[in-house]
Write a protein that holds these residues in place. Structure first.
Motif, PDB file in Angstrom:
ATOM      1  N   UNK A  88      -3.166  10.717   6.128  1.00 36.09           N
ATOM      2  CA  UNK A  88      -4.179   9.665   5.722  1.00 36.09           C
ATOM      3  C   UNK A  88      -3.640   8.883   4.716  1.00 36.09           C
ATOM      4  N   UNK A  89      -2.711   9.240   3.702  1.00 40.31           N
ATOM      5  CA  UNK A  89      -1.841   8.503   2.765  1.00 40.31           C
ATOM      6  C   UNK A  89      -0.785   7.780   3.681  1.00 40.31           C
ATOM      7  N   UNK A  90      -0.139   8.392   4.443  1.00 39.17           N
ATOM      8  CA  UNK A  90       0.702   7.918   5.288  1.00 39.17           C
ATOM      9  C   UNK A  90       0.300   6.417   6.037  1.00 39.17           C
ATOM     10  N   UNK A  91      -0.878   6.728   6.843  1.00 36.33           N
ATOM     11  CA  UNK A  91      -1.492   5.796   7.544  1.00 36.33           C
ATOM     12  C   UNK A  91      -1.893   4.597   6.702  1.00 36.33           C
ATOM     13  N   UNK A  92      -2.413   4.882   5.561  1.00 36.60           N
ATOM     14  CA  UNK A  92      -2.743   3.639   4.819  1.00 36.60           C
ATOM     15  C   UNK A  92      -1.813   3.170   4.048  1.00 36.60           C
ATOM     16  N   UNK A  93      -0.461   3.564   4.030  1.00 32.99           N
ATOM     17  CA  UNK A  93       0.581   3.071   3.498  1.00 32.99           C
ATOM     18  C   UNK A  93       1.063   2.026   4.512  1.00 32.99           C
ATOM     19  N   UNK A  94       1.200   2.578   5.821  1.00 34.03           N
ATOM     20  CA  UNK A  94       1.592   1.884   6.921  1.00 34.03           C
ATOM     21  C   UNK A  94       0.581   0.528   7.023  1.00 34.03           C
ATOM     22  N   UNK A  95      -0.718   0.799   6.936  1.00 31.62           N
ATOM     23  CA  UNK A  95      -1.784  -0.189   7.021  1.00 31.62           C
ATOM     24  C   UNK A  95      -1.233  -1.383   6.167  1.00 31.62           C
ATOM     25  N   UNK A  96      -1.363  -0.899   4.676  1.00 32.59           N
ATOM     26  CA  UNK A  96      -1.201  -1.838   3.717  1.00 32.59           C
ATOM     27  C   UNK A  96       0.544  -2.779   3.866  1.00 32.59           C
ATOM     28  N   UNK A  97       1.093  -1.947   4.395  1.00 41.82           N
ATOM     29  CA  UNK A  97       2.564  -2.678   4.627  1.00 41.82           C
ATOM     30  C   UNK A  97       2.538  -3.678   5.628  1.00 41.82           C
ATOM     31  N   UNK A  98       1.723  -3.107   6.729  1.00 40.88           N
ATOM     32  CA  UNK A  98       1.535  -4.021   7.828  1.00 40.88           C
ATOM     33  C   UNK A  98       0.511  -5.217   7.589  1.00 40.88           C
ATOM     34  N   UNK A  99      -0.186  -5.116   6.838  1.00 43.71           N
ATOM     35  CA  UNK A  99      -1.065  -6.297   6.537  1.00 43.71           C
ATOM     36  C   UNK A  99      -0.303  -7.209   5.283  1.00 43.71           C
ATOM     37  N   UNK A 100       0.755  -6.614   4.460  1.00 42.24           N
ATOM     38  CA  UNK A 100       1.292  -7.504   3.830  1.00 42.24           C
ATOM     39  C   UNK A 100       2.482  -8.444   4.537  1.00 42.24           C
ATOM     40  N   UNK A 101       3.077  -7.792   5.108  1.00 42.25           N
ATOM     41  CA  UNK A 101       3.948  -8.426   5.973  1.00 42.25           C
ATOM     42  C   UNK A 101       3.632  -9.324   6.998  1.00 42.25           C
ATOM     43  N   UNK A 102       2.620  -9.127   7.644  1.00 44.06           N
ATOM     44  CA  UNK A 102       1.957  -9.862   8.659  1.00 44.06           C
ATOM     45  C   UNK A 102       1.037 -10.858   8.292  1.00 44.06           C
ATOM     46  N   UNK A 103       0.368 -10.554   6.828  1.00 41.92           N
ATOM     47  CA  UNK A 103      -0.275 -11.680   6.279  1.00 41.92           C
ATOM     48  C   UNK A 103       0.268 -12.983   5.919  1.00 41.92           C
ATOM     49  N   UNK A 104       1.405 -12.993   5.598  1.00 43.51           N
ATOM     50  CA  UNK A 104       2.097 -14.231   5.428  1.00 43.51           C
ATOM     51  C   UNK A 104       2.529 -14.835   6.548  1.00 43.51           C
ATOM     52  N   UNK A 105       3.033 -14.324   7.686  1.00 43.03           N
ATOM     53  CA  UNK A 105       3.183 -14.852   8.884  1.00 43.03           C
ATOM     54  C   UNK A 105       1.750 -15.390   9.501  1.00 43.03           C
ATOM     55  N   UNK A 106       0.683 -14.543   9.447  1.00 44.77           N
ATOM     56  CA  UNK A 106      -0.611 -14.794  10.069  1.00 44.77           C
ATOM     57  C   UNK A 106      -1.197 -16.207   9.279  1.00 44.77           C
ATOM     58  N   UNK A 109      -7.858 -19.957   6.082  1.00 45.83           N
ATOM     59  CA  UNK A 109      -8.115 -18.474   5.346  1.00 45.83           C
ATOM     60  C   UNK A 109      -9.301 -17.907   5.931  1.00 45.83           C
ATOM     61  N   UNK A 110     -10.254 -18.676   6.389  1.00 40.51           N
ATOM     62  CA  UNK A 110     -11.583 -17.883   6.888  1.00 40.51           C
ATOM     63  C   UNK A 110     -10.998 -17.433   8.133  1.00 40.51           C
ATOM     64  N   UNK A 111     -10.204 -17.963   8.973  1.00 37.44           N
ATOM     65  CA  UNK A 111      -9.637 -17.125  10.307  1.00 37.44           C
ATOM     66  C   UNK A 111      -8.986 -16.032   9.685  1.00 37.44           C
ATOM     67  N   UNK A 112      -8.028 -16.136   8.762  1.00 41.99           N
ATOM     68  CA  UNK A 112      -7.253 -15.003   8.296  1.00 41.99           C
ATOM     69  C   UNK A 112      -8.244 -13.777   7.892  1.00 41.99           C
ATOM     70  N   UNK A 113      -9.172 -14.070   7.205  1.00 43.54           N
ATOM     71  CA  UNK A 113     -10.203 -13.017   6.705  1.00 43.54           C
ATOM     72  C   UNK A 113     -10.749 -12.405   7.983  1.00 43.54           C
ATOM     73  N   UNK A 114     -11.186 -13.173   8.899  1.00 45.13           N
ATOM     74  CA  UNK A 114     -11.533 -12.550   9.945  1.00 45.13           C
ATOM     75  C   UNK A 114     -10.885 -11.663  10.836  1.00 45.13           C
ATOM     76  N   UNK A 115      -9.701 -12.277  10.877  1.00 49.76           N
ATOM     77  CA  UNK A 115      -8.429 -11.494  11.737  1.00 49.76           C
ATOM     78  C   UNK A 115      -8.168 -10.292  10.937  1.00 49.76           C
TER      79      UNK A 115
END
Length: 302
Positions: free
Chosen positions: A12-30, A212-218
């Motif tokens: 669970x911790x591993x998957x959460x870390x992957x989620x946070x890293x994925x959101x962080x890396x893709x957040x800027x590009x998105x 930002x509204x679109x970002x929050x939804x996605x």
């Protein structure tokens, strides 16, 4: 720390870390992508509004001005001015919810009405159009003391000879117009000369908020999907790995205390199943060894 956690907690911790890293890396590009899309959407709306204002100008020149031309000698009617008509129509349009954040200005280098006077920034835009006849549109962000704005600009040229009736010389202009605005500004224009720029602007936070509204939804949808994945992985892990391992551990402990009748369940042909088979073979070997030991001990006693 991880050594003290259960296997399911580690996953669970591993998957959460992957989620946070994925959101962080893709957040800027998105965010960048959605901001560009929002800017394009607003730009498309701005172009549509500008086309509408251009149509209003042409209608005023072709239909309204000729009908009221004779009255201009007695009383100046601003409704005959294409720029005035366009601005008034735009203000009516701004009363609708979808257009309240948009602003329209015909920024002119030498306007009759000083309300339309181009500021330094707008003057630079007009000069760019005057220097490059192939340049038909500009759009970008502009910094102001009250906040940044996003603008779209198009050149404003003297396209109709009738415009020169009011803007060539003070002598040719209607007396009522001279009485209202004076004889200093708004003259010396020439046919086909670029005298200003049509500018549609909107606060930059409108673009950013829409992105930002679109970002929050996605991001919300992605997080929900990933949460469902974590749940499904935990369910699968519990049924296919943790529960069989717990069973193997319990049976192995029973065997280690001498309960040779304990049974290892069959778990298929995967790694867990092979582990159970290995423990079963170990159980049989241990049972055989203990039987031989008992038999040997019995013979010795005899």
């Amino acid at each position: 720390m991880l050594k003290n956690l259960r296997l399911r907690q580690k996953f669970t911790i591993l998957l959460l870390v992957i989620l946070l890293m994925g959101l962080s890396l893709s957040g800027f590009a998105l965010s960048t992508l959605l901001r560009q899309n929002a800017k394009n959407d607003i730009a498309a709306t701005g172009v549509m509004l500008m086309e509408t204002m251009t149509s209003v100008r042409k209608y005023t020149t072709a239909q309204i001005n000729p009908e009221l031309k004779e009255k201009l000698e007695v009383k100046f009617l601003p409704q005959t001015v294409p720029g005035y008509s366009a601005r008034e129509v735009f203000e009516v349009l701004r009363q609708r919810k979808g257009y309240r954040d948009f602003f329209y200005k015909e920024a002119t280098l030498n306007p009759t009405n000083l309300r339309d006077k181009a500021d330094n920034f707008e003057t630079e835009i007009v000069e760019k159009f005057r220097k490059d006849s192939n340049l038909k549109e500009l759009s970008d962000f502009r910094k102001l003391s009250g906040g940044d704005i996003f603008y779209i600009a198009r050149p404003l040229a003297v396209s109709e000879p009738s415009c020169l009736e009011c803007h060539s010389t003070p002598e040719a202009a209607p007396k009522s117009m001279i009485e209202r605005y004076g004889s200093t500004n708004g003259f010396g224009w020439e046919l086909n000369e670029i005298v200003g720029a049509q500018i549609i602007s909107v606060p930059a936070n409108t673009v950013i908020n829409r992105a930002n509204k679109s970002s929050f939804v996605i991001i919300g949808l992605v997080s929900a999907v990933f949460a469902a994945v974590i749940l499904l992985v935990n369910i699968f892990l519990n049924s296919q790995v943790i529960r069989p391992l717990k069973h193997i551990t319990r049976v192995a402990e029973e065997v280690s205390t001498g309960h040779m009748d304990a049974e290892f369940d069959k778990f298929g042909n995967d790694e867990i199943g092979n582990l159970a088979k290995a423990f079963k073979r170990m159980q049989l070997s241990l049972e055989m060894a203990m039987n031989r030991l008992k038999k040997s001990h019995g013979n010795t006693s005899t």
